[in-house]
Design a protein around this motif. Structure first.
Motif, mmCIF file in Angstrom:
data_model
loop_
_atom_site.group_PDB
_atom_site.id
_atom_site.type_symbol
_atom_site.label_atom_id
_atom_site.label_comp_id
_atom_site.label_asym_id
_atom_site.label_seq_id
_atom_site.Cartn_x
_atom_site.Cartn_y
_atom_site.Cartn_z
ATOM 1 N N GLU A 1 38.199 15.426 122.063
ATOM 2 C CA GLU A 1 38.676 16.647 122.704
ATOM 3 C C GLU A 1 38.269 17.861 121.877
ATOM 4 O O GLU A 1 38.419 17.887 120.655
ATOM 5 N N GLY A 2 37.702 18.865 122.540
ATOM 6 C CA GLY A 2 37.257 20.062 121.847
ATOM 7 C C GLY A 2 35.807 20.031 121.420
ATOM 8 O O GLY A 2 35.292 21.022 120.891
ATOM 9 N N ARG B 1 25.961 17.540 120.666
ATOM 10 C CA ARG B 1 27.318 18.033 120.867
ATOM 11 C C ARG B 1 27.285 19.564 120.873
ATOM 12 O O ARG B 1 26.375 20.184 120.321
ATOM 13 N N ILE B 2 28.306 20.159 121.470
ATOM 14 C CA ILE B 2 28.534 21.594 121.333
ATOM 15 C C ILE B 2 29.946 21.791 120.789
ATOM 16 O O ILE B 2 30.916 21.259 121.338
ATOM 17 N N ALA B 3 30.026 22.537 119.683
ATOM 18 C CA ALA B 3 31.319 22.852 119.070
ATOM 19 C C ALA B 3 31.176 24.154 118.298
ATOM 20 O O ALA B 3 30.095 24.478 117.814
ATOM 21 N N ASP B 4 32.222 24.884 118.199
ATOM 22 C CA ASP B 4 32.324 26.152 117.463
ATOM 23 C C ASP B 4 31.152 27.094 117.728
ATOM 24 O O ASP B 4 30.681 27.795 116.833
ATOM 25 N N GLY B 5 30.679 27.139 118.976
ATOM 26 C CA GLY B 5 29.625 28.068 119.348
ATOM 27 C C GLY B 5 28.224 27.643 118.966
ATOM 28 O O GLY B 5 27.287 28.449 119.015
ATOM 29 N N SER C 1 30.413 26.532 111.708
ATOM 30 C CA SER C 1 29.581 27.677 112.104
ATOM 31 C C SER C 1 28.100 27.396 111.883
ATOM 32 O O SER C 1 27.348 28.245 111.407
ATOM 33 N N GLY C 2 27.682 26.174 112.215
ATOM 34 C CA GLY C 2 26.282 25.797 112.125
ATOM 35 C C GLY C 2 25.835 25.287 110.770
ATOM 36 O O GLY C 2 24.753 24.710 110.643
#
Length: 650
Positions: A172-173, A289-293, A399-400
């Motif tokens: 989740e998230g 995945r995509i997370a935190d932009g 943040s990447g």
């Protein structure tokens, strides 16, 4: 099938995965050969049969080759038959210079040359396809080529403010790509011509294709994402890039290598999408995945050991956007046999035309689990002595920025990514270890704080689901024990319940408060053969006394996509909707169910699925409409009466 047979098949599968598929048997080549022939429906079961036959052939060849070398191998304990050496280091080691990587690969190459079990030629064609000017090669190549051919207000985008389904994800998230997505108004569907994505307007309960995105210079799109906030679509693709990869004077210095590409489109105008960014990295697409932009892209890059040269790092170091990955961003392996990289690259969604950071983990091939803070790369190391060991490496992301951290090894092997989970700073892992099973709890340094061993003798883990401070996992031999684990004390995990029922669940999914849905197979207790797909609703309100609240068996159905692809499950407890595709002798159908504690499961729909079965079926809902997507065919059903409303051929 007994446990020994299951373990044998698993180990054969693991070893066969290291063997490259001959180019003539690659999916694109097969598709090319079938292009001009009479169409035939290929169900996943038929595809599985073909794959199984190929595995038998590959393993047979390997056995024959190894048989005649066995006598020599027994005279040298350093060659075939020796166990893989695993480091005791607790930290992931990064290279200081490229020559550190070269030294490791050169040593492994020499080890392989005297290893009678495997030779470097097996890996040669994995991602280094030689240029062959023969008529036969040129013809097959031509056939393969023929197959591939400013912010806006929400009111202007046409996005719905109501309910719609999203991709079923592991964590989740943390978003995951898929072959079909929706923003609540439009459907985005990967077409049979797999370098194209169709955009379909669903307003007024009538489907209309508004545009087609054709991704140029790639072989095929694997998955896609929607970034609704930025009005962007991201296509993640496989392809090949040509070049000269070493300094040899021979022609085979030239060739093509696998390449993974993420292409971003501005879809503010659904009728006129525009490419706004493109990044690439070496290797075959593994996952993302995509997370935190940020988009996190994973690929597997296989090194051609025969072609590496010390003076040319490009012959053994992967590329990101045509640039060599930095020396210090290459993580050396914890095992003695590794000839591939698992590459991780982060891309800001705000700047889709450039990469933020990359890491390359030298490995032998493994899987990954992505939590909300960390990426865990785990490899099952099968030893000739018969012992299974799993290595785990941890890479944090924020943040990447990617930071390699701790590593460890534990006994046993991990069934799938649902058997490994991070919660409150601790990693919980369920493994099958020989004839038993174990639960481990590891801290942030991946050091063991607690464990439970010797569980469910002569059975293996089929599925697992961690839910906060509790965990549930299913093992199987003759019955289906659902174990409940109290993980509230990381130093002292406890088995607090075990419910034994016929059959097994190979996928578990939370379903509202105190409910756990199981999807698997029913097993005849007399013949011990499967006789249908089984739905089970477990009452987990008291983890010490888990109950099988209700069951439902779809008789004579022998396969469901959910068993092997969790994204195929459409599960929404608030909407009281369970959906998935399944196969039987009568064909392929899409099933939907509702659930009531007293009435149990009710099958609300089972409709024949039309379309190309080479791609796994997806079910998506928008408001009160269900869209069943199979290749180029989409069929729409009302969720009020489950009658068909519309269809479209893309």
């Amino acid at each position: 099938m007994n446990k020994n047979e299951q373990d044998m098949i698993r180990k054969i599968k693991e070893k066969s995965e290291q063997v490259p598929v001959p180019k003539a048997l690659e999916p694109r080549q097969i598709e090319a050969k079938l292009a001009g022939k009479k169409k035939k429906v290929w169900t996943p079961a038929r595809i599985g049969g073909l794959v199984a036959a190929c595995l038998v052939l590959i393993v047979g060849v390997m056995v024959c080759q190894n048989y005649f070398k066995m006598e020599d191998a027994t005279r040298d304990d350093k060659i075939a038959g020796s166990d893989v050496t695993i480091s005791d280091s607790t930290k992931v080691e990064s290279a200081a210079e490229y020559k550190d990587v070269y030294a490791y690969l050169e040593k492994y190459k020499k080890d392989q040359e005297r290893d009678s079990a495997y030779t470097s030629s097996w890996a040669r064609s994995l991602n280094d396809i030689r240029v062959d000017e023969s008529a036969e090669s040129k013809a097959s190549g031509d056939a393969a080529q023929n197959i591939e051919e400013s912010s806006t207000a929400a009111a202007d985008t046409g996005m719905a403010s109501g309910s719609y389904s999203e991709t079923n994800v592991r964590q989740e998230g943390v978003d995951e790509g898929d072959t079909a997505k929706t923003d609540g108004t439009y459907l985005y569907v990967l077409k049979d011509k797999s370098n194209q994505i169709a955009i379909i307007d669903t307003r007024d309960n009538r489907m209309k294709q508004t545009a087609t995105i054709t991704v140029e210079d790639v072989s095929e799109i694997q998955e896609m994402y929607l970034d609704i906030e930025r009005n962007q679509l991201i296509a993640v693709c496989d392809g090949y890039v040509g070049g000269k990869w070493n300094d040899d004077d021979y022609d085979y210095g030239y060739g093509q290598r696998a390449n993974t590409t993420a292409v971003t489109y501005d879809i503010s105008d659904r009728e006129n999408p525009k490419e706004v960014g493109r990044v690439s990295q070496s290797g075959y697409y593994n996952s993302s995945r995509i997370a935190d932009g940020y988009l996190y892209l994973f690929s597997d890059y296989y090194v051609t050991l025969d072609g590496i040269t010390a003076k040319n790092p490009k012959s053994y170091i992967p590329l990101v956007n045509d640039n060599l990955i930095e020396e210090t961003d290459i993580c050396l392996p914890s095992i003695s046999k590794a000839d591939m990289y698992s590459i991780i690259t982060s891309v800001s969604l705000e700047n889709p035309d450039e990469t933020a950071h990359s890491k390359a983990l030298l490995a032998d091939g493994g899987n990954l689990y992505v939590s909300n803070d960390n990426i865990y790369f785990y490899e099952n190391v099968w030893q000739y002595s018969g012992k299974d060991v799993t290595t785990i490496r941890k890479v944090s992301y924020e943040s990447g920025k990617l930071t390699a951290g701790a590593q460890c090894k534990i006994d046993g092997y991990i069934n799938d990514s649902f058997s490994i989970d991070e919660y409150d700073g601790y990693l919980r892992v369920v493994v099958t270890d020989g004839d038993t099973n174990s639960v481990y709890v590891l801290n942030q340094e991946l050091k063991e704080t607690g464990s439970i061993k010797g569980l469910a003798e002569d059975e293996r883990v089929y599925s697992a689901r961690f839910m906060g401070k509790a965990g549930y996992f299913v093992t199987f031999k003759e019955t289906d024990p659902l174990f409940s684990v109290d993980l509230s004390d990381p130093k002292n995990p406890k088995i607090i319940g075990a419910l034994k029922i016929p059959g097994f669940s190979d996928y578990l999914h939370p379903y509202g408060k105190n409910k756990l849905l199981g999807i698997g197979m029913n097993v005849d207790e007399k013949t011990m053969s499967t006789d249908g797909v089984k739905l089970t609703m477990f009452d987990i309100s008291d983890p010490e006394n888990v109950k099988e609240e209700q069951t439902y068996v779809i008789e004579n159905v022998y396969y469901t996509d959910v068993s092997y692809d969790y994204k195929a499950a459409l599960v929404d407890a608030e909407k009281n909707l369970i959906g998935f595709a399944a196969d039987s002798e009568g064909g392929r159908e899409y099933y939907t169910f509702s659930y009531d504690e007293k009435q149990g499961f009710t099958c609300t729909m089972h409709e024949e699925i039309n379309g190309n079965n080479m791609r796994i079926t997806r079910g998506i809902y928008i408001e009160d409409m269900l869209y069943v997507i199979q290749g180029n065919i989409i069929e729409a059903y009302s969720l009020k009466d489950f009658k068909k409303v519309d269809d479209i051929i893309l």
